[in-house]
Design a protein around this motif. Structure first.
Motif, short mmCIF file in Angstrom:
data_model
loop_
_atom_site.label_atom_id
_atom_site.label_comp_id
_atom_site.label_asym_id
_atom_site.label_seq_id
_atom_site.Cartn_x
_atom_site.Cartn_y
_atom_site.Cartn_z
N ARG A 182 -40.01 10.36 114.38
CA ARG A 182 -40.15 11.99 114.80
C ARG A 182 -40.46 12.80 113.43
O ARG A 182 -41.01 13.75 112.94
CB ARG A 182 -38.83 12.70 115.58
N GLU A 205 -54.89 9.94 118.08
CA GLU A 205 -53.93 9.98 118.16
C GLU A 205 -53.79 10.16 119.43
O GLU A 205 -53.90 10.44 120.71
CB GLU A 205 -53.54 11.18 117.60
N ASP A 207 -50.45 10.51 120.04
CA ASP A 207 -49.41 11.03 120.22
C ASP A 207 -49.79 11.98 120.74
O ASP A 207 -50.47 13.20 119.62
CB ASP A 207 -48.85 11.15 119.24
#
Ligand SMILES: Nc1ncnc2c1ncn2[C@@H]1O[C@H](COP(=O)(O)OP(=O)(O)OP(=O)(O)O)[C@@H](O)[C@H]1O
Ligand SMILES: [Mg+2]
Length: 251
Positions: A182, A205, A207
Motif C-alpha cells: 500500500r 490496473e 487496483d
C-alpha cells in the motif's frame, strides 16, 4: 487548428486462431489525458497494449500517434516517436546501478549507446536529468545501488524512471501496482500525478483504489470489446460494468 489526439486506435482487431482477443476497439487519448483500462482477467488488456506498442501485429485496424498511423512501425521507432511503455523488470540490467540503468535510457533517448565521447556539457545535462528523475521517484539514495539488490517495489519504480528517461508523449503502464505494498502504491500514485502535464497515460490496473484516485476517465474491456468509456463516476455507477467486473471486486 484542431490538435490530433496523442493516441488514437481505430477498429483494432486481433485474432489468435478462433480466439478474438481484440474486437473492433476504437478510442483516443487527448494530449495529457490520464485514462485507465480495466476489465476481467483475460479480457485482452495486455494484448491491446502489445498491439499499441508494436509487440503484436493487429489483424486489422490502425494505431495513430499524433495523427500518424504507426501500425507498421517497429517497437523502437514507436519509442523514438514518444510511445513508451514501462520496462519489464527483466529488461533492467541487474548488475548495473540504478543511475547507470537510467543513464542508458537517457542516452538511448538521444540515439546514443554510451557516454564515451560526449562533451562535458552534454554529460552534465544528462546527469542533471537523471538526478531529477531519481528525485521524482524517491530513488536518490538508491542511485548507486545495484538493481539486483533492490526490493521488488523499488525495481518497479526504476522501470518507470527508465520509461520517463525516454521522454514519452504517451506512457503505457500494464499493472504497475501489481505486487506493491500500500505504501509503495501511494508513492506510485504520487509519481504518476507528478508526471509532466503533456504526457498522456494509459494505465491497465486491477487496483481500483488507484484507478479511481488517479484516472480522469476509464475504459472497460470485456472479452476483447470495449464495453464502456466514461468518467470515473459514470463507469463506477454503470450497472453493466458492475455486473461484469466491479461488482465482483467488492468496490
Ligand atoms: N500469444 C497468444 N496466443 C494465443 N492466445 C493468447 C496470446 N496472448 C494472449 N492470449 C489470450 O488472449 C486472451 C487475452 O489475454 P490478455 O493477457 O491480453 O488479457 P488481460 O486482460 O491482460 O488479462 P489479465 O488481467 O489477467 O492480465 C487470453 O485468453 C489469453 O489466453
Ligand atoms: Mg494483462
Amino acid at each position: 487548428m484542431i490538435q490530433s489526439p496523442a493516441l488514437q486506435v481505430v477498429d483494432l482487431c486481433k485474432n489468435f486462431g478462433a480466439l478474438r482477443v481484440t474486437q473492433e476497439v476504437s478510442f483516443h487519448l487527448p494530449v495529457g489525458h490520464r485514462r485507465a483500462l480495466i476489465g476481467p482477467n483475460g479480457a485482452g488488456k495486455t494484448s491491446l497494449i502489445h498491439q499499441i506498442t508494436g509487440v503484436l501485429r493487429p489483424s486489422s485496424g490502425t494505431v495513430s500517434l499524433e495523427g500518424t498511423n504507426i501500425v507498421r512501425h517497429s517497437i523502437q521507432q514507436r519509442v523514438r516517436q514518444g510511445l513508451v511503455r514501462t520496462f519489464q523488470i527483466n529488461s533492467l540490467f541487474p548488475d548495473l546501478t540504478v543511475i547507470d540503468n537510467v543513464r542508458l535510457a537517457a542516452l538511448a533517448a538521444r540515439g546514443l549507446h554510451r557516454s564515451f565521447g560526449l562533451t562535458v556539457d552534454h554529460r552534465s545535462l544528462i546527469a542533471v536529468e537523471i538526478e531529477r528523475l531519481l528525485s521524482t521517484l524517491g530513488l536518490v539514495e538508491l542511485g548507486t545501488v545495484k538493481v539486483s539488490h533492490l526490493a521488488y517495489g523499488k525495481r518497479r519504480l526504476v522501470e518507470i524512471a527508465l520509461a520517463l528517461a525516454l521522454k514519452p508523449k504517451v506512457l503505457l503502464l500494464d499493472e504497475p501496482a501489481a505486487g506493491l505494498s500500500r505504501q509503495e502504491i501511494s508513492v506510485l500514485v504520487r509519481v504518476l500525478r507528478a508526471l509532466p502535464k503533456h504526457i498522456a497515460v494509459l494505465i491497465v490496473e486491477h487496483d481500483m483504489e488507484l484507478v479511481f484516485e488517479y484516472a480522469e476517465s476509464i475504459s472497460v474491456l470485456v472479452q476483447g470489446r470495449l464495453l464502456r468509456t466514461g468518467t470515473v463516476d459514470e463507469v463506477r455507477s454503470d450497472r453493466e460494468v458492475r455486473d461484469v467486473y466491479l461488482g465482483r471486486r467488492h468496490v
